[in-house]
Design an enzyme around this catalytic site. Structure first.
Site, short mmCIF file in Angstrom:
data_model
loop_
_atom_site.label_atom_id
_atom_site.label_comp_id
_atom_site.label_asym_id
_atom_site.label_seq_id
_atom_site.Cartn_x
_atom_site.Cartn_y
_atom_site.Cartn_z
CB THR A 147 12.00 49.05 -20.16
OG1 THR A 147 10.85 48.26 -19.90
CG2 THR A 147 13.21 48.17 -20.37
CE LYS A 169 11.34 45.36 -18.10
NZ LYS A 169 10.70 45.36 -19.46
CB THR A 180 5.27 36.78 -18.10
OG1 THR A 180 4.29 35.87 -18.59
CG2 THR A 180 4.87 38.17 -18.49
CD GLU A 263 4.05 49.48 -21.86
OE1 GLU A 263 5.28 49.39 -21.96
OE2 GLU A 263 3.27 49.24 -22.78
CG ASN A 385 2.78 50.62 -25.81
OD1 ASN A 385 3.91 50.18 -25.73
ND2 ASN A 385 1.86 50.43 -24.89
CB THR A 390 8.75 58.12 -33.09
OG1 THR A 390 7.49 57.96 -32.45
CG2 THR A 390 8.93 57.03 -34.11
#
Lengths: 390, 390
Positions: A147, A169, A180, A263, A385, A390
């Site tokens: 992702t 992943k 996890t 991330e 994040n 959006t």
């Protein structure tokens, strides 16, 4: 070519570009994965402990006995989708069954929470992935479950007459009070169900359950372990540790890759707590340091801010003693006997030059240790994040 | 003029620009505060529960009986400073005593961890602050304890014949498994020690212990409450609740200001959990949502990412039931009966236009509720903390 789950004898993989994520260009990346076992296989699984479980988790948890494989998609988590979600997850599993002419399938999903699966695309994707069975090798299956991951995660280990190979992943929403993220692992060793589950649980505890990116726990996490038995090597109580060691090594490599791909991360942080009076103390101190946003931002800034590390360690309430505690960054001693003395420049340079910053606390209270992996907290974590949907 | 602790009858404050923080320009901001009571005063205190406690915390914890005031500095936490730190904290307290000709002083410090206090400057600062006693009013005492705070925090409440006034500091390292940050509060009511401590503990529980900025727990946190008795109003079991209500209101306002000033924050997030089957369930669900970096970044991005809220709520492991749970952002219903349905645009606009985003979960399992305050997680949080020392 790097090896993963597809290189385990008895396993075949197929992927498809189904365009499941609303904004995805279908050609970009595969997003549908089918893993098939030659013969029905024993399996073990560890699932998220979140009260809010995604539909595929609920559906997979119902399975017992043997399975013929795994069907998984990225781009949509099929979580918080009510009864329709359950129906969709069941359909994914049964469609994989029908199209392969095999037995029952485990099912997993990852991606955005709360949107219904675009089942037209999922159906087409499963059909394509089944049609492509055998073509997906190396990194390809791992790519299909990515992702926000930047790189595919896979690991492979040859042991005494058998192999263990897997993919994973995960980049955000990584926290280890449970199994996890997604990870699919297979072995060609022949492992009885009970030993398979025990090995998975024990290996997860020191790997996937010892990493954190942001302390968030997902609704979709699961680790599946399949035993094809294709090598003919039987695992019993006698050679159990051989198998467990190989499995742990594979999960360790996958866990490391997840943290490395945290991330926005620029560095891995390895938090080692030694000299603890109990395993629980070692673990809880390591976890608090690894979870601290202040420690994580300091590492991003190459700031040897040892005070934040001590403050985080103390906040575990696990009974550390300031005057007894030694703190190292890499091989540099920063704090001992209740006071700090070190070259800020040398330690900052060590941090700048390291892809992996090692923060080591010796509590000098006993002989237990625990290692936690995390990553630094950066502008990009916020960007990824804040902009995700959006 | 806004009122704070200096406006409580029986209290006098003085501040000085001592230049304690290495990089500070002394003229910028006061960094030394002396609070003096006309007569020796009863006091109550709540301290950090961190295993690693700063020297001023250790020194203040030894005090019993009455005190004549508080001496505090910003720019240096005097934490992890060993025996020298204890000696320095004791000297701060005794110097304030000597120079004012009064009794014993509570002592507090806030700022960088692990550097010895520059005692020459501290001594000069205390002398100056004592010489200036009475001149520091309104915001001035609150300014003297600011570190990364952007604005001074103060609150004042008139009740039936008595007042409660206070100041606070705190922006990062805010977490409430304990007394949070620094706050100095005084009342001119005459409150017996036992009631004073009870009121403080109860009021802290629903205010300072119900906010989080980053989940980090400081080594220096303490809340001091002084009772000057100057109003002549005596607090007993009969009118205890009057006092507790006034105190709670003041702490609530201070806690709100801390969250509003959360490092890098652009918005306050109010997490309200209702319909819980126990107070513990309400609290633990609210806390998990308030701590989630994914929820906090989504609010920064004006993204009505209800899935992250549910995932965080579920991760408390407190037994919430997805199908029973209702989720509101402001007055907008986002999720009910296991499914989501709402106008993304309307809710995103609500978030954009709100200084305070209200996230409300009704668990529909019972009648208990709890409210937690936090702030969004932004680029500036990372910037402030990656650059803090270097």
């Amino acid at each position: 070519m790097a090896k993963g789950i597809a290189e385990v004898p008895g396993i075949t993989c197929g992927v498809a570009r189904a365009g499941i994520k609303k904004t995805a260009k279908p050609q970009e990346r595969p997003d549908l994965l089918v893993v098939v076992t030659e013969e029905p296989a024993e399996f073990a699984a560890v699932y998220t402990t979140n009260d809010v479980k995604a539909a595929p988790v609920k559906v997979s948890m119902e399975l017992s006995g043997k399975v013929s494989g795994i069907v998984a998609n990225s781009g949509n988590a099929n979580a918080c989708t009510g009864e329709r979600g359950i129906k969709d997850a069941l359909e994914m599993a049964s469609l994989a069954s029908q199209l392969t002419g095999k037995g029952r399938f485990l099912v997993a999903s990852t991606g955005v929470i709360g949107e219904p699966l675009p089942m037209d695309r999922v159906r087409t994707g499963i059909a394509q992935a089944v049609a492509n069975l055998g073509k997906a090798q190396g990194e390809e299956p791992a790519r299909a479950i990515m992702t926000t991951d930047i790189f595919p995660k896979l690991a492979f280990k040859e042991s005494s007459g058998f192999v263990v190979g897997g993919i994973a992943k995960g980049a955000g929403m990584i926290d280890p009070a449970m199994a996890t993220m997604l990870s699919f692992v297979a072995t060609d060793a022949k492992v009885p169900k009970e030993l398979l589950q025990r090995a998975l649980k024990e290996a997860v505890e020191v790997t996937f359950n010892a990493i954190t990116v942001d302390g968030d726990m997902s609704t979709n996490d699961c680790v599946f372990l399949l035993s094809t038995g294709k090598s003919g090597v039987e695992i019993t109580e006698e050679n159990y540790s051989l198998f467990k060691v190989a499995l742990t090594e594979v999960l360790e490599k996958l866990a490391y890759q997840i943290v490395k791909d945290g991330e926005g991360a620029t560095k891995v942080i390895r938090v080692v707590v030694e000299g603890a009076e109990s395993p629980q103390q070692a673990r809880s101190v390591a976890r608090k340091v690894a979870l601290s946003p202040l420690v994580k931002t300091a590492v991003f800034g190459n700031d040897p801010n040892w005070g934040r590390v001590l403050a985080a360690a103390g906040s575990a309430g696990a009974g550390i003693v300031e005057e007894q505690t030694e703190l190292y960054f890499g091989s540099y001693l920063l704090f001992k006997g209740g006071r700090a003395e070190f070259s800020e420049e040398a330690v900052s340079n060590y941090m700048k030059e390291s892809q992996e910053v090692v923060i080591r606390l010796n509590l000098n209270l006993g002989s237990f240790s625990f290692t936690y992996l995390t990553c630094d907290l950066t502008y990009d974590y916020v960007r990824i994040n804040a902009e995700y949907r959006t």
